[in-house]
Structure formats: C-alpha cells, structure tokens
Design a protein around this motif. Structure first.
Motif, PDB file in Angstrom:
ATOM      1  N   UNK A 134      -2.094   8.369  11.147  1.00 12.07           N
ATOM      2  CA  UNK A 134      -0.865   7.389  11.983  1.00 12.07           C
ATOM      3  C   UNK A 134       0.488   8.387  11.945  1.00 12.07           C
ATOM      4  N   UNK A 135       0.731   9.337  10.976  1.00  9.01           N
ATOM      5  CA  UNK A 135       1.985  10.068  10.843  1.00  9.01           C
ATOM      6  C   UNK A 135       2.131  10.901  12.050  1.00  9.01           C
ATOM      7  N   UNK A 136       0.812  11.677  12.389  1.00  7.68           N
ATOM      8  CA  UNK A 136       0.826  12.414  13.663  1.00  7.68           C
ATOM      9  C   UNK A 136       0.695  11.567  14.976  1.00  7.68           C
ATOM     10  N   UNK A 137       0.339  10.441  14.952  1.00  8.59           N
ATOM     11  CA  UNK A 137       0.476   9.591  16.169  1.00  8.59           C
ATOM     12  C   UNK A 137       1.831   9.147  16.548  1.00  8.59           C
ATOM     13  N   UNK A 192       3.517   0.236   2.966  1.00  8.39           N
ATOM     14  CA  UNK A 192       2.804  -0.754   3.967  1.00  8.39           C
ATOM     15  C   UNK A 192       2.486  -1.892   3.319  1.00  8.39           C
ATOM     16  N   UNK A 193       3.124  -3.133   4.005  1.00  9.36           N
ATOM     17  CA  UNK A 193       2.949  -4.562   3.475  1.00  9.36           C
ATOM     18  C   UNK A 193       1.265  -4.639   3.763  1.00  9.36           C
ATOM     19  N   UNK A 194       0.720  -5.098   2.493  1.00 10.80           N
ATOM     20  CA  UNK A 194      -0.705  -5.318   2.491  1.00 10.80           C
ATOM     21  C   UNK A 194      -0.890  -6.909   3.239  1.00 10.80           C
ATOM     22  N   UNK A 253      -1.572  -9.041   9.698  1.00 14.38           N
ATOM     23  CA  UNK A 253      -0.224  -8.432  10.504  1.00 14.38           C
ATOM     24  C   UNK A 253      -0.575  -7.030  10.816  1.00 14.38           C
ATOM     25  N   UNK A 254      -1.606  -6.439  10.304  1.00 16.55           N
ATOM     26  CA  UNK A 254      -2.100  -5.119  10.391  1.00 16.55           C
ATOM     27  C   UNK A 254      -1.180  -4.174   9.838  1.00 16.55           C
ATOM     28  N   UNK A 255      -1.004  -4.457   8.459  1.00 18.10           N
ATOM     29  CA  UNK A 255      -0.486  -3.868   7.350  1.00 18.10           C
ATOM     30  C   UNK A 255       0.956  -2.977   7.764  1.00 18.10           C
ATOM     31  N   UNK A 256       1.992  -3.765   8.232  1.00 18.76           N
ATOM     32  CA  UNK A 256       3.031  -3.176   8.855  1.00 18.76           C
ATOM     33  C   UNK A 256       3.760  -2.300   7.648  1.00 18.76           C
ATOM     34  N   UNK A 257       4.262  -1.155   8.330  1.00 24.20           N
ATOM     35  CA  UNK A 257       5.066  -0.239   7.446  1.00 24.20           C
ATOM     36  C   UNK A 257       6.396  -0.872   7.106  1.00 24.20           C
ATOM     37  N   UNK A 258       6.822  -0.561   5.855  1.00 21.36           N
ATOM     38  CA  UNK A 258       8.074  -1.194   5.183  1.00 21.36           C
ATOM     39  C   UNK A 258       8.826  -0.328   4.350  1.00 21.36           C
ATOM     40  N   UNK A 259      10.116  -0.366   4.335  1.00 17.85           N
ATOM     41  CA  UNK A 259      11.011   0.414   3.341  1.00 17.85           C
ATOM     42  C   UNK A 259      11.059  -0.303   2.092  1.00 17.85           C
ATOM     43  N   UNK A 298       0.778  -1.070  -0.034  1.00 17.32           N
ATOM     44  CA  UNK A 298      -0.070  -0.130   0.072  1.00 17.32           C
ATOM     45  C   UNK A 298       0.883   1.169  -0.011  1.00 17.32           C
ATOM     46  N   UNK A 299       0.600   2.122  -0.920  1.00 19.12           N
ATOM     47  CA  UNK A 299       1.486   3.273  -1.135  1.00 19.12           C
ATOM     48  C   UNK A 299       0.762   4.381  -0.398  1.00 19.12           C
ATOM     49  N   UNK A 300       1.364   5.072   0.352  1.00 23.12           N
ATOM     50  CA  UNK A 300       0.553   5.981   1.205  1.00 23.12           C
ATOM     51  C   UNK A 300       1.236   7.659   1.005  1.00 23.12           C
ATOM     52  N   UNK A 301       0.695   8.510   0.338  1.00 18.67           N
ATOM     53  CA  UNK A 301       1.120   9.912  -0.018  1.00 18.67           C
ATOM     54  C   UNK A 301       0.719  10.797   0.851  1.00 18.67           C
ATOM     55  N   UNK A 302       1.482  11.632   1.432  1.00 16.73           N
ATOM     56  CA  UNK A 302       1.165  12.618   2.709  1.00 16.73           C
ATOM     57  C   UNK A 302       1.369  14.146   1.970  1.00 16.73           C
ATOM     58  N   UNK A 303       0.552  14.920   2.162  1.00 13.69           N
ATOM     59  CA  UNK A 303       0.767  16.330   1.933  1.00 13.69           C
ATOM     60  C   UNK A 303       0.488  17.128   3.376  1.00 13.69           C
TER      61      UNK A 303
END
Ligand code: ADP
Ligand code: UDP
Length: 258
Positions: free
Chosen positions: A100-103, A121-123, A127-133, A90-95
C-alpha cells in the motif's frame, strides 16, 4: 473431555478459552483472506507452518527481552498464549517500499527506505482498517502517550532484531504488521507483543532474487504459496515433520525456491 469455549473466530485463527485463567489457546487455520476479506482461499498446511514460525520468532524475541503473549506450543496447530486486552491499532513497520505504500505514493516496489517507517492503522474490518496518526490514537483513547512510546520502542527493537535474523537466512524483511495488548500483573500493566508473526503478516523476499515468499503469493495469484511458507520455515531451521503435502490450488508446479 468437555468442549472448549470458543472466544472468537477470526480470519486466520480461532481463540479458545485456555486451561488456566488468563490464558487462551490460539488455533491456526489454513484459511487465507486478502483485500479486506474480498479474496478468500485455503493454503494447505499454512496453519501448521505459521504456528511454528510464530512460536520460533516470539521465543527469539523473548530472548532479547521483548515481552510477548506466547507461553508454549501445544500441538501442530495450537499454542497457549496469555490473554491480553488488544490495543485496536495495527503497527506496520517498513524497510523497503511495497504494497500500500508503493500504491499510495505511486512508487516502484523494492526501493530500500533511508530509515524505517512506522505506520498505524485502526483495527476495524468494517472500515477497512483506515490509516491513523498518533493523534487519533491518543485523542480517541485507544492508547495513552506512554503506551504509544512503549509500542514504538518495542516495534523498532523488533524490527532491528528480525531484520538481522531474516537476513541471516537469506530473506529481506520488507515490511510487517504487529499487534500489542495490555497485560495486568499485580496491579501493574505491561504492553506485550500479541497475535502472530508469520508470512501472513510479513513481506519476505529472497535476498538474492527478490522472489516473494509471503502472503503476496496468495494476494497476487503467484502460485506455490504453501511452498513459500514452507521454505521460510526450512530456512529458519524449524520445518515441522509430517507436514501435509500442499494441496491443489496451492501448487502450480514443482518447488522452485532453492
Ligand atoms: P482477525 O481478527 O483480523 O480476523 P485472526 O483470525 O488472526 O485475525 O484472529 C485472532 C484475533 O485474536 C485477532 O483479533 C487478535 O487481535 C486477537 N488476539 C491475538 N492475540 C491475542 C491475545 N493474546 N489475547 C487476546 N486476543 C488476542
Ligand atoms: N498487514 C497485515 N494485516 C493487515 C494489513 C497489512 O498483516 O490487515 C501486513 C502485510 O502483510 C504487510 C504489511 O502489513 O506485510 C504492510 O501491508 P500494506 O500496508 O502494504 O497493505 P497490503 O497492500 O498488504 O494490504
């Protein structure tokens, strides 16, 4: 007519076998979930609105040369798409800082970011979609470095375009999630935009008041969820006719967004 084969039922959509090989019918449900399935509900009319909103945005993106899975809308709740091999990222783009970024960093929501941030994020619901690099993505073979290059470039172009499109109708595009897939044509593989783009997977705030007009209204029990989705469609100029009135549980009062 013979019953269609159901390929997959997810949280917000059902995927059926399409009329031609290599196609799927994407059926948009009114079901809503949040917090990795812990919160469940129904937003009356959401499926109809998301079908229209996603159709509109995918068509506009195709006009600027973004390859998408979208073929055509079939009816109020269904659209025909090209079947792709979904990349499980899952690709998240933030402006703007939110969610979750604020948290994660103990920040206030609402601060504009000096440059857009892309997260992966791994779909994997279990596993609750963990953040990945990027390293995880290429090391585990979910996508090649070339695929990732395409995904990043497409995501940034999509963001630039959608930022302007939404601002033009008085909405701030705070953040959103994209999914991509592989499409083979005559031995050639292309990365295409798949899934949906709608208030279910975008944060949209009113440009003047910062009022939330997306799934956060459901996640945070803010009320008027269906009305907010409807207002997004109205501003985009695509409000479908004959939409059912918002049902109990959605509306806590009269429509407040102007
Ligand atoms: P979830 O699986 O997260 O519950 P949905 O309810 O939205 O999500 O289900 C739609 C599913 O279909 C998602 O898993 C998505 O990755 C997948 N999908 C979206 N577009 C396509 C496509 N063109 N080809 C194949 N699968 C797709
Ligand atoms: N998002 C999504 N599906 C997910 C996780 C996030 O569509 O499984 C979207 C969400 O709607 C928001 C953006 O991605 O627009 C960023 O979400 P965030 O990481 O802040 O997570 P949240 O707090 O929304 O779970």
């Amino acid at each position: 007519m013979a019953r269609r084969r159901r390929i997959y039922e997810g949280k917000a959509k059902v995927m059926y076998e399409g009329p031609e090989p290599g196609t799927l019918v994407q059926y948009f449900k009114d079901d809503a979930t949040a917090f990795n399935n812990q919160k469940k509900g129904t937003i009356t009319g959401k499926g109809v609105l998301n079908n229209r909103i996603s159709e509109y945005l995918m068509l506009r993106l195709a006009e600027i040369g973004i390859p998408t899975h979208f073929v055509r809308r079939l009816n109020m709740r269904e659209q025909l798409v090209r079947q792709v091999e979904i990349i499980p990222v899952e690709v998240v783009v933030r402006n703007i800082v939110a969610g979750s970024l604020a948290k994660r960093f103990g920040m206030e929501e609402g601060q504009a970011l000096p440059r857009s941030i892309i997260e992966y994020y791994y779909k994997k619901d279990e596993l609750g979609d963990p953040m990945i690099s990027e390293e995880h993505i290429t090391a585990f073979g979910w996508a090649t470095p070339q695929d990732l290059d395409d995904i990043l470039n497409l995501s940034l172009r999509i963001n630039d375009f959608l930022l302007g499109l939404f601002l033009g109708v008085g909405l701030k595009l705070v953040d959103f999630k994209l999914e991509f897939g592989r499409l083979w044509e005559n031995e050639e593989m292309r990365i295409v935009l798949a899934d949906e783009i709608s208030p279910d997977n975008c944060r949209l705030w009113d440009a003047k008041t910062n009022e939330k007009m997306d799934k956060d209204r459901f996640r945070r029990d803010l009320g008027n969820v269906a009305e907010a989705y409807q207002e997004v469609a109205r501003r985009l100029g695509i409000l479908p006719e004959g939409l059912p009135e918002a049902g109990p549980g959605d509306a806590t009062g009269p429509k407040t967004m102007q």
